[in-house]
Design a protein around this motif. Sequence first.
Motif, short mmCIF file in Angstrom:
data_model
loop_
_atom_site.label_atom_id
_atom_site.label_comp_id
_atom_site.label_asym_id
_atom_site.label_seq_id
_atom_site.Cartn_x
_atom_site.Cartn_y
_atom_site.Cartn_z
N ARG A 139 27.42 42.60 33.35
CA ARG A 139 28.36 43.53 33.99
C ARG A 139 29.81 43.14 33.69
NH1 ARG A 139 25.89 43.52 40.16
NH2 ARG A 139 23.69 43.84 39.62
N PHE A 140 30.00 41.97 33.12
CA PHE A 140 31.35 41.48 32.87
C PHE A 140 32.00 42.24 31.73
CE2 PHE A 140 31.26 36.91 34.71
CZ PHE A 140 30.62 37.38 35.85
N ASN A 141 33.30 42.47 31.87
CA ASN A 141 34.10 43.01 30.78
C ASN A 141 35.29 42.07 30.56
OD1 ASN A 141 35.23 44.78 28.82
ND2 ASN A 141 34.32 46.52 29.90
N ALA A 142 36.24 42.48 29.78
CA ALA A 142 37.36 41.61 29.43
C ALA A 142 38.08 41.02 30.66
CB ALA A 142 38.34 42.36 28.54
N PRO A 143 38.36 41.79 31.72
CA PRO A 143 39.05 41.19 32.88
C PRO A 143 38.25 40.05 33.52
CG PRO A 143 39.18 43.58 32.98
CD PRO A 143 38.23 43.27 31.88
N GLU A 144 36.92 40.25 33.62
CA GLU A 144 36.08 39.21 34.22
C GLU A 144 36.04 37.96 33.33
OE1 GLU A 144 35.23 42.92 36.17
OE2 GLU A 144 35.18 42.41 34.04
N TYR A 145 35.96 38.17 32.03
CA TYR A 145 35.91 37.03 31.12
C TYR A 145 37.22 36.24 31.13
CZ TYR A 145 31.37 37.99 29.06
OH TYR A 145 30.02 38.16 28.86
N PHE A 146 38.34 36.96 31.18
CA PHE A 146 39.63 36.27 31.26
C PHE A 146 39.71 35.45 32.54
CE2 PHE A 146 44.01 36.22 32.89
CZ PHE A 146 44.59 35.41 31.92
N ALA A 147 39.29 36.03 33.66
CA ALA A 147 39.32 35.31 34.93
C ALA A 147 38.40 34.09 34.88
CB ALA A 147 38.92 36.24 36.08
N LEU A 148 37.24 34.23 34.22
CA LEU A 148 36.32 33.11 34.09
C LEU A 148 36.93 31.98 33.27
CD1 LEU A 148 32.65 34.35 33.51
CD2 LEU A 148 33.47 32.75 35.23
N MET A 149 37.57 32.34 32.15
CA MET A 149 38.21 31.31 31.32
C MET A 149 39.30 30.60 32.12
SD MET A 149 36.56 31.68 28.54
CE MET A 149 35.50 32.93 27.80
N LEU A 150 40.05 31.35 32.91
CA LEU A 150 41.10 30.76 33.73
C LEU A 150 40.51 29.85 34.79
CD1 LEU A 150 44.17 31.04 33.64
CD2 LEU A 150 44.01 32.74 35.47
N LEU A 151 39.37 30.25 35.35
CA LEU A 151 38.67 29.41 36.34
C LEU A 151 38.23 28.10 35.71
CD1 LEU A 151 37.39 28.98 39.14
CD2 LEU A 151 35.37 30.20 38.28
N GLY A 152 37.68 28.18 34.51
CA GLY A 152 37.26 26.97 33.81
C GLY A 152 38.42 26.03 33.55
N LEU A 153 39.55 26.58 33.14
CA LEU A 153 40.74 25.75 32.89
C LEU A 153 41.25 25.11 34.18
CD1 LEU A 153 42.73 27.93 30.33
CD2 LEU A 153 41.76 25.67 29.93
N MET A 154 41.29 25.90 35.27
CA MET A 154 41.79 25.36 36.53
C MET A 154 40.85 24.29 37.07
SD MET A 154 44.72 26.39 37.17
CE MET A 154 44.72 25.47 38.71
N PHE A 463 42.65 42.57 39.88
CA PHE A 463 42.50 42.51 41.34
C PHE A 463 41.74 43.71 41.89
CE2 PHE A 463 46.53 40.62 39.96
CZ PHE A 463 46.32 39.30 40.36
N THR A 464 41.61 44.77 41.12
CA THR A 464 40.93 45.97 41.60
C THR A 464 39.44 45.97 41.24
OG1 THR A 464 41.62 47.13 39.58
CG2 THR A 464 43.02 47.36 41.53
N ARG A 465 39.04 45.15 40.30
CA ARG A 465 37.62 45.05 39.94
C ARG A 465 37.00 43.95 40.79
NH1 ARG A 465 36.62 47.24 34.51
NH2 ARG A 465 34.92 45.76 34.26
N PRO A 466 35.90 44.22 41.50
CA PRO A 466 35.37 43.26 42.49
C PRO A 466 35.06 41.89 41.92
CG PRO A 466 34.30 45.40 42.71
CD PRO A 466 35.12 45.48 41.48
N ILE A 467 34.42 41.82 40.76
CA ILE A 467 34.00 40.52 40.22
C ILE A 467 35.21 39.70 39.80
CG2 ILE A 467 32.68 39.35 38.42
CD1 ILE A 467 30.77 41.71 38.38
N SER A 468 36.14 40.32 39.06
CA SER A 468 37.32 39.57 38.62
C SER A 468 38.19 39.17 39.81
CB SER A 468 38.14 40.40 37.62
OG SER A 468 38.60 41.60 38.21
N ALA A 469 38.26 40.03 40.83
CA ALA A 469 39.03 39.69 42.04
C ALA A 469 38.43 38.49 42.75
CB ALA A 469 39.09 40.89 42.98
N THR A 470 37.09 38.43 42.81
CA THR A 470 36.41 37.28 43.43
C THR A 470 36.71 36.00 42.68
OG1 THR A 470 34.62 38.74 44.17
CG2 THR A 470 34.18 36.36 44.14
N ILE A 471 36.69 36.07 41.35
CA ILE A 471 36.98 34.88 40.54
C ILE A 471 38.42 34.45 40.73
CG2 ILE A 471 37.06 33.95 38.19
CD1 ILE A 471 34.84 35.95 37.45
N VAL A 472 39.35 35.40 40.83
CA VAL A 472 40.75 35.07 41.07
C VAL A 472 40.90 34.37 42.42
CG1 VAL A 472 43.04 36.04 41.51
CG2 VAL A 472 41.69 36.88 39.58
N LEU A 473 40.18 34.83 43.44
CA LEU A 473 40.22 34.16 44.74
C LEU A 473 39.69 32.74 44.65
CD1 LEU A 473 39.05 37.03 47.15
CD2 LEU A 473 41.35 36.04 46.95
#
Length: 497
Positions: A139-154, A463-473
């Motif tokens: 279900r992931f698209n580019a916003p979710e993948y970017f948030a995931l990469m950022l999560l991995g870095l953090m 922030f408007t897509r549920p999965i990417s918003a959850t990862i950002v949180l």
Amino acid sequence: MFDTIIYGFTLAGTWQNLGFAFVGCLLGTLIGVLPGVGPLATVSMLLSMTIYLDPLSSLVMLAGIFYGAQYGGSTTAILCNLPGEASAVVTVLDGHQMARKGRAGAALAVAALGSLFAGICATLVIALFAPILSNFALRFNAPEYFALMLLGLMAAVVFSGAGLVKALAMAALGILLGTVGTDVETGAARFTFGMPELSEGIGIVALSMGLFGLSEIIMNVSNAESREVMNANLGKLWPSREEARRAAPAAARGTVVGSLLGVLPGGGVVLSTFVAYMLEQKISRRPQEFGKGAVEGLAAPEAANNAAAQTSFIPLLTLGIPTTPTLALMLGAMIMQGIQPGPEVMATRPDLFWGLIASMLIGNVMLVIINLPLIGLWVQLLRVPYRILFPVILTICCIGAYSLEFSMVDLLALSAFAGGGVLLVAFGFPPVPLLLGFILGPLAEENLRRAMAISGGDASVFFTRPISATIVLMIVALVLVVVMPTFKRNRAVFEEQ
């Protein structure tokens, strides 16, 4: 599930892949036994070889090195009171005490058999849950993948063990180094300084070998050796019935702890050993024996670290997110082979996924065979001084770096990163965030561009897509975990003044 595992066995069971699994397990045990070398340095040195191998064979060998080091690290911890691996720190507490009581053979057997049980169980956990997570990740698209990469870095920054500012600086430097080369979308040269050799970017082999291979060896050679190998007889190799009765449930609990914590980014493998040890001490009827040779205090952390090492592959294989520096290099090996890590791997390359899973089951059995009957060999190897090993490792690094492009630029880059790695460690800067920034940075940039193209330049898409918003949180929570204690300490000091 069983049909796919059988399919994996048909791939992993070929003579070629069995051979590479054996080589990986043997090398993993070897570098686990030798304190100070580690799987990260070894994988970085062998990364150049993987380009010439079949993708499955290369991953099977690198995976064998990674989880094989967990086995080997216990040997040094038990016999020398010196952990060969960071995850074997807890093993020292009771494993060496058992050895001092003449039960070194039993301690080695408990560690090996506990790791075997944990490895098999954790591999089955991967086979069961990785497909579920992979289907969810589709279900992931580019916003979710970017948030995931950022999560991995953090996560790499937060769990680096250094100060937040230093770790952030290293991650930023890694991202900048990852941008060197030709922009794939515009064709513009970035940070090449007019050097055509940099048009394809900085090679991960030179960077990883220099930062984690050569620099690690240089640091080891510069320090005085303090290895004292026990000369006492190992005693009976198998534990007594009472020791087996006490070790079995502890290993089972350690397996559960390791399987759960292994998927955490950062230090999940090391953390699992401490949690498993503390849990055993808390529920034990003999807490006073811990630290004095309690078999539960050996079985639980050994099972936990091997289970965690196995389940740490779940985020890598399903999301393309490495949870340890060694797995980050394996991610780099996949990219070098032209494989895009992520949930599509299971659909587009099922041979790679299930073949690797099956090889883990085979590799865990191989490791018991390698560790227990050959324990005399590992004891003798512990007496080899670093001044003999250093020239051999140096030669391997130089040949590996030069053989990729047959360019002196790679050797110069290797030397530069080796010197830089020594300086970074000397001044307290963690090199691991740099590596993850170098690998994940270009992937994050690619997905950021795609996300901006999808949203028409609207940053609120994250922030408007549920999965990417959850990862950002989750990213915000990670930052708060580090920042809040520092803020409270500074506020308390200010109020005192």
